[in-house]
Design an enzyme around this catalytic site. Structure first.
Site, PDB file in Angstrom:
ATOM      1  CB  ALA B  18      -1.048  -0.080   1.124  1.00 16.11           C
ATOM      2  CB  ILE B  45       7.577  -3.377  10.884  1.00 16.10           C
ATOM      3  CG1 ILE B  45       7.654  -2.854  12.506  1.00 16.10           C
ATOM      4  CG2 ILE B  45       6.081  -4.102  10.832  1.00 16.10           C
ATOM      5  CD1 ILE B  45       6.989  -1.652  12.783  1.00 16.10           C
ATOM      6  CB  ILE B  48       0.386  -8.060   5.474  1.00 17.46           C
ATOM      7  CG1 ILE B  48       0.417  -7.987   6.848  1.00 17.46           C
ATOM      8  CG2 ILE B  48      -0.608  -9.254   5.172  1.00 17.46           C
ATOM      9  CD1 ILE B  48       0.167  -8.819   7.732  1.00 17.46           C
ATOM     10  CD  GLU B  52       2.706 -13.827  -2.702  1.00 18.25           C
ATOM     11  OE1 GLU B  52       2.220 -14.945  -2.679  1.00 18.25           O
ATOM     12  OE2 GLU B  52       3.496 -13.638  -2.398  1.00 18.25           O
ATOM     13  CB  ALA B  53      -3.767 -13.389  -6.485  1.00 16.83           C
ATOM     14  CE  LYS B  81      -6.642 -14.222 -10.167  1.00 17.32           C
ATOM     15  NZ  LYS B  81      -6.614 -13.410  -8.626  1.00 17.32           N
ATOM     16  CG  LEU B 336      -3.768  -4.944   4.765  1.00 21.17           C
ATOM     17  CD1 LEU B 336      -2.724  -5.979   5.592  1.00 21.17           C
ATOM     18  CD2 LEU B 336      -4.975  -5.565   4.414  1.00 21.17           C
ATOM     19  CB  ILE B 349      -3.492  -5.329  -5.082  1.00 30.90           C
ATOM     20  CG1 ILE B 349      -2.403  -5.578  -4.119  1.00 30.90           C
ATOM     21  CG2 ILE B 349      -3.287  -4.395  -6.121  1.00 30.90           C
ATOM     22  CD1 ILE B 349      -1.198  -6.422  -5.005  1.00 30.90           C
TER      23      ILE B 349
END
Lengths: 489, 513
Positions: B18, B45, B48, B52-53, B81, B336, B349
């Protein structure tokens, strides 16, 4: 799943109405249901009686005309139509000045920021020309030159948008004739009664000749709400007269007065507005006014006084209360056009709204009696559309600065409905307009009207200042040149 | 506009997907001499990077910021994809794909699914997916870019990417830094607010450095340091509809076939993702801790890998929901920090990208107009809520009786907005959708039919064509798709020809997710 032969399936649709709206709905059903075994009947008095003489409908990419599969040139010939690239408003703002509000988009997005932000910001910086210098539609209209865009045209040319002004009588006949060839039964009669079954659904309409027409689904395009009125006479009429003060509409045709213009001509008069347009066959005069400020006899004299040639029709007067019905689809009956909404045709014609509703309904025809969700969804979308139309009409009055009469002062000073107030405020502080896809008019139309009527936002996107000023003005200049060159070609 | 009101300093807190997407996009519209962009992230840190898709909307983002597709794919070890395969969601043994593509074609203005449903009424048992390129090509692991010729069935689909989110963040970092974005390393220890506690004035780092700004973008992930901790914007909890609250993630070696789709396999108390990249496959078991322990979940995911595990399984905890407002004062939450929805439809995303683009459309000045902010929040909430409903649909419409988890999902009360859409589809196959939203008619139909929500009646216009003609037309569509997909290359070959990662640097970045 229901079998096709089920008793519950849709088999007879009855459309009622006297104007072009019912003919348009009937032909759309005729095209879409050809071969399905579902029968469409149109009950319409012998004469396509139009109250306005002409109507504006979308040209070019019209979804409705593509559904019918008609060639636009042929349609225009049959309906004496002319092109309209926008509206020229005279006397609404700036004294007796004219402002032109073209259809379609202005300019192009630069660095992710819509064009009008750049234009507004550059106005203070120097000579960037008029907003309409960036509209090919406006440039074509101003030069009286126009040809519909063709596939493969340059990008600027593809931005052109236009309406058609059609002769309503001819349009009605055109649709009715086409409907007949598609197997729609056309009954030239009036409705004398409606039979509602014990379950609250219409079963039959009776005609003045004594016959009856059975149906399982009904579409009411009548001004009198002959069918929907039988189901629910009260039906939640939402009165808009606190914002829209015109309640009379007078029309008259005269011999053709001049060459057609490429736009709609609207002129503010003391207690309303006047439209004058020349089609291929005649010139039409229409006057929308407020009866509490102008009585009908005076209005008639006023309209007659505008004529340059002898009239070829009698004067037609329609009186209405501006507003809409909150449940267009009740039971097995759908109100479309004048049965659903009454509003002055300042921007959108009743015929256009009927075309939109017909297309919407085609995608939502019920298979049988189980139609609660389809009705809910049809009503939801239709109501959104109607609110957008209402607000856009009110916007013109709100922005008009004509001070001459109580009508204009009251129109300008009426408190705005919340939806419009929110939209105008957002534009004022950010230069942005959000529109819902169900609205007939998009953000481009709103912005075009606001800017041309003189409403400029207090602030535009701060990102305008972040773009390279030299590059932006070069892009703007290139676009303006392309518009001019294309319009002159 | 007045120069005094201009935003002069944008501070982005957090450097995951992000954060760097925001930095990259803002760096293309802000002039660095007028407005600096500073991104603060802590190396300590982890990120996350569950997203990924992607979905095809990513093309819009890439185009707007000017990314080169091949270069980006090479650098993020990306694969193609063209859909998500849902396995065992209706019942064990059943699978369907939610593809990025059109099914058949509409006839006489009537949507294709109406005709397909008619053939089902007439006794056909051919799956809906047979009429769409991605499910057919996907079965054989084939992929090529769509064609532009609208006459070819190979023009009827779109595509997205699977990529390594850590590499993606790194790639966008380089992109952003080239455009003048400043990166500051450090852990945030204090957020300083204005007197009225509604604006952020600065953040203080462990090192003592104070970073002040006019506009703060909270990309701090679940921690929501600014929008949550500092400004106290409440988080709306959606666990009543989306009870899953953990994921066990583990990468593994690739199998022989490189599938051009994401797979989501329903398990006893949730579902498992499988995302094939060039160099490894990402896996993870999204589950509900009320129904399964972490150990059991780990055993299940490890028992369902295509190849040897490449790292220790890692647990991610989350709560489905979103902030009541993503924008408060001078702080905008992206990613997030603004909300979390499980990656069942690969929307993480997308939701980042929407927030960024809507922020750019509504880029503020220092007066922070309230209408502008309210408008942003309304738009973002609409997007989140629709995606939420779309995900809930998969759970609600399951037919599994094997575990309490699935029975509970089937019995749950769903949001009215979803109920409305489901009822309209059930009544007559009508799809309620809006072009302002992400999922359009074809998406809803794919999942409605995939999850076996079958309309009780059809569009009466279907009857305009005779049954034999409908059957014949559909046969031809199916055959055309079958033949065309046979001409497509294998996905792995296509990837190696188009965007193979430079193997010299392949060692770095493989271990982190």
């Amino acid at each position: 799943m229901n079998d096709r032969t089920s008793r519950d399936s849709l088999s007879n649709i009855v459309v009622v109405g006297s104007g072009a709206e019912s003919a348009a709905v009937a032909v759309a059903l005729g095209v879409s249901l050809k071969g399905s075994g579902i029968r469409t009947t149109l009950v319409s008095p012998s004469q396509g009686q139009s109250s306005t003489g002409i109507a504006r409908v979308r040209g070019g990419d019209s979804a409705f005309h593509s559904l019918l599969g008609v060639d636009e040139n042929e349609l225009m010939k049959s309906t004496a139509a002319v092109y309209s690239l926008g509206s020229r408003f005279t006397g609404f703002v700036g004294g007796n000045e004219s402002v032109f509000v073209p259809l379609g988009a202005h300019g192009m997005t630069i660095r992710l920021v819509p064009f009008h932000h750049h234009w507004i910001s550059s106005m203070t910086a120097g000579d960037t020309g008029q907003y309409n210098d960036y509209s090919l539609t406006a440039a074509a209209a101003a030069r009286g030159r126009f040809g519909p865009p063709k596939a493969g045209d340059n990008a600027v040319l593809a931005t052109v948008a236009y309406d058609l002004l059609v002769d309503l009588d001819l349009y009605t006949h055109y649709c009715q004739d086409m409907a007949k060839t598609l197997g729609v039964r056309v009954l030239k009669d009036r409705v004398s009664g409606v039979h509602v079954g014990a379950d609250g659904r219409i079963e039959q309409v009776r005609l003045f000749d004594g016959s009856a027409v059975d149906g399982d689904f009904f579409i009411d395009c009548s001004t009198e709400r002959l069918l929907v009125g039988a189901l629910d006479a009260a039906a939640g009429f939402e009165d808009w007269s606190e914002w829209l003060h015109c309640d009379r509409f007078l029309s008259l045709l005269s011999k053709r007065q001049r060459e057609p213009s490429l736009f709609t001509l609207l002129k503010a008069v003391d207690h309303g507005w006047l439209l004058c347009n020349t089609l291929q066959n005649f010139t039409v005069y229409m006057l929308a006014y407020c009866s509490s400020h102008l009585d009908d006899a005076e209005a008639k004299r006023l309209l007659e006084g505008k004529l340059a040639h002898s009239p070829v029709s009698s004067m037609e007067l329609a009186s209405y209360r501006p507003g809409r019905y909150s449940t267009p689809w009740i039971g097995n009956c759908v109100a479309i056009g004048p049965a659903a909404i009454a509003i002055e045709p300042l921007n959108v014609s009743s015929l256009q709204l009927a075309q939109n509703a017909a297309l919407r309904l085609l995608g939502m025809l019920p298979a049988g009696r189980n139609d609660a969700m389809l009705a809910a969804e049809f009503n939801r979308i239709t109501l959104n559309e109607h609110i957008g139309i209402r607000d856009f009409a009110i916007l013109h009055y709100h922005l008009a600065d004509r001070q001459a009469t109580p009508f204009w002062i009251r129109s300008r000073d009426s408190a705005l409905p919340d939806s419009l107030r929110k939209r105008v405020e957002l534009f004022r502080c950010t230069g942005r307009v959000n529109t819902d896809e169900n609205e007939w008019l998009g953000a481009d139309d709103w912005i075009s009207c606001m800017i041309n009527f003189g409403l400029l936002p207090d602030k535009c996107s701060p990102l305008v200042d972040m773009a390279d000023a030299g590059q932006v003005s070069a892009s703007m200049l290139a676009f303006r040149d392309a518009v001019r060159q294309t319009a002159e070609k | 506009m007045s120069e005094d009101d201009r935003i002069r300093r944008v501070v982005i807190v957090g450097g995951g997907t992000a954060g760097w997407m925001t930095a990259a996009a803002l760096s293309t519209v802000l002039r660095k001499d007028l407005c600096t962009i500073e991104l603060v992230e802590s190396d300590a840190i982890g990120i996350i990077g569950v997203g990924e898709a992607t979905i095809p909307a990513i093309h819009d983002f890439n185009r707007k910021i000017g990314l080169d597709e091949r270069d980006f794919m090479r650098n993020t070890r990306a694969t193609f994809k063209f859909g998500i395969e849902f396995v065992d969601w209706t019942r064990i043994g059943n699978a369907y794909m939610h593809p990025f593509g059109r099914y058949g074609y509409d006839m006489n203005g009537v949507a294709f699914h109406q005709y397909w449903l008619r053939t089902q009424q007439l006794g056909s048992d051919l799956p809906y997916g047979d009429y769409c390129v991605p499910p057919v090509a996907g079965k054989y692991g084939r992929f090529a870019l769509p064609l532009s010729d609208p006459r070819s069935v190979l023009s009827t689909y779109s595509y997205a990417f699977h990529f390594d989110a850590s590499l993606y963040a790194g790639y966008l970092r380089q992109f952003s830094e080239r455009r003048g974005v400043l990166r500051t390393e450090g852990k945030i220890v204090e957020v300083r607010l204005s007197d009225r506690n509604d604006f952020i004035e600065s953040i203080r780092l462990e090192s003592g450095t104070v970073v002040s700004g006019d506009l703060f973008i909270d990309c701090s992930g679940f921690r929501a340091l600014l929008i949550g901790d500092a400004l106290g914007v409440p988080y709306e909890n959606w666990q009543e509809w989306l009870p899953c609250d953990r994921a066990i993630a583990v990468p593994c070696r690739n199998p022989d076939v490189l599938d051009p789709f994401t797979r989501a396999t329903a398990r006893s108390a949730g579902w498992q993702w499988r995302i094939p990249l060039q160099h490894r496959t990402g896996n993870g078991y999204v589950h509900c801790s009320e129904y399964i322990s972490e150990d059991e979940a780990t055993t299940i995911v490890l028992g369902n890998l295509d190849g040897e595990a490449l790292a220790e399984p890692r647990t991610i905890r989350f709560v489905a929901g979103r902030r009541a407002r993503s924008w408060a004062g001078n702080c905008v939450a992206v990613g997030l920090a603004g909300g979390f929805l499980e990656p069942l439809e690969s929307t993480s995303i997308y939701l980042i990208q929407v927030a960024i683009m809507k922020l750019i459309e509504r880029f503020p000045d220092r007066s922070f107009n309230a209408l502008n902010i309210a408008d942003f929040n309304e738009q973002i909430n609409l997007q989140f809520d629709q995606v939420r409903d779309f995900i809930i649909l998969h759970y609600k419409m399951n037919n599994r009786d094997d575990t309490d988890f699935w029975k509970r999902c089937r019995a749950m009360q769903i949001p009215d907005t979803l109920e409305y859409r489901m009822r309209a589809f059930r009544e007559r196959g009508h799809v309620v959708y809006s072009r302002r939203e992400l999922f359009l008619e074809t998406n809803w139909v794919a999942v409605f039919l995939g999850q076996e929500l079958i309309p009780v009646a059809l569009d009466p216009r279907v009857g305009c064509l005779s049954d034999t003609l409908i059957i014949d037309k559909l046969d031809k569509m199916r055959e055309a798709i079958r033949r065309a997909t046979e001409t497509l290359p294998r996905h792995d070959r296509f990837v190696s020809g188009y965007c193979a990662a430079d193997t010299g640097s392949a060692a770095s970045g493989t271990s982190s997710r």
